[in-house]
Design an enzyme around this catalytic site. Sequence first.
Site, PDB file in Angstrom:
ATOM      1  N   CYS A   1       0.870  -1.169   0.000  1.00  0.00           N
ATOM      2  CA  CYS A   1       0.000   0.000   0.000  1.00  0.00           C
ATOM      3  C   CYS A   1       0.913   1.227   0.000  1.00  0.00           C
ATOM      4  CB  CYS A   1      -0.975  -0.019   1.171  1.00  0.00           C
ATOM      5  SG  CYS A   1      -0.199   0.012   2.804  1.00  0.00           S
ATOM      6  N   PHE A   2       0.466   2.344   0.550  1.00  0.00           N
ATOM      7  CA  PHE A   2       1.294   3.544   0.438  1.00  0.00           C
ATOM      8  C   PHE A   2       2.492   3.522   1.386  1.00  0.00           C
ATOM      9  CE2 PHE A   2       2.281   8.078   1.358  1.00  0.00           C
ATOM     10  CZ  PHE A   2       2.748   8.393   0.095  1.00  0.00           C
TER      11      PHE A   2
END
Length: 362
Positions: A97-98
């Site tokens: 994810c980020f």
Amino acid sequence: MSSLEEINNFSQIFKDNKPLLDIRAPIEFAEGSFPGALNLPLMTNEERHQIGICYKDKGQESAIKLGHELLKGSLKEQRIGNWLDFANKHPTGALFCFRGGLRSKIAQEWIYEQSGISFPRIKGGYKAIRSFLIDEMSRIINEKKLLVLGGQTGCGKTLLLNELDNSIDLEGFANHRGSAFGNDVTPQPRQIDFENQLTVELIKKEIYNVFLIEDEGNNIGMIHMPDAIKIKARQSDIIILNASLEERLSISLKSYVIDMAQKFIALHGDFGFELYSNYWLNSLSKIQKRLGGDRYKILLKQLNLALINHQINEDLNDYLPLIESLLVDYYDPMYNYQIEQKKQRIIFRGNYEEVTSYLKES
């Protein structure tokens, strides 16, 4: 292997061509990702927006609760199913994810609970890898020797680059040939995607002590040349690829006429030739001021004749006077001026075979 395994050897991820599952929202993915990464998001853009507002107003615990309320039942099953399809097809892959935090852990846990598959996540997520790649580009470029390949427009520089294993095709990564006629049938990548893909190539080719790149300006179309490469290239030796006008006409006709028309038609079918014609007309229009009004009108008339005979008779001969004029009267004077400023850095000149032999031997 635990169900929450983390991977932190970023260099090996790309050397191994590890399949990557990007679970960020589509809006995040569109801003940039890594070569070959597939976007199967945990949340849609709207869901992410709602949870973000909740997090800001009420804190993490409320945001997590809202997330579980939004993602349940068949919707949750569908997203887990998408990830499981990826995991089964790519058992050596990893997800991110980020920041490699909450969203990655949730996806890992759901995959494991549903299937017993321990699918690893990337420590630090997109942000950590992006920072790593920025640093790696500078490190590798500064440690390696660069050779710059120059030559007149149409001399076959890209063809030569593609023959050598230690070459870095900047225009290929930028999806643009670096001139007014440089657009391809598909758009250029985002700057971030260009830089990520370029650095991954540098990592994979780090076994070589010397990299060969084409002589470029500050930009390739809309892509800005990274400072690390731009600065190093300005200090590097230059090799000049010579070609006769006849060879340059042949290479240019194939690249900008035959290949481009085929690409447009393959992509757009019946509308392909019209779009191909617009590509030529728009490209010529870009240099109208530099050509001057009278010369532009002459070349435009020749182009329209060439396009008509191409479409109706499949006759390409009327392109040759147009291409020759562009090469000799437009591109060559610019090239001669630019290379004159760099002449002290030229270490070798030769034709295709001579330059190829020189590079392979040295």
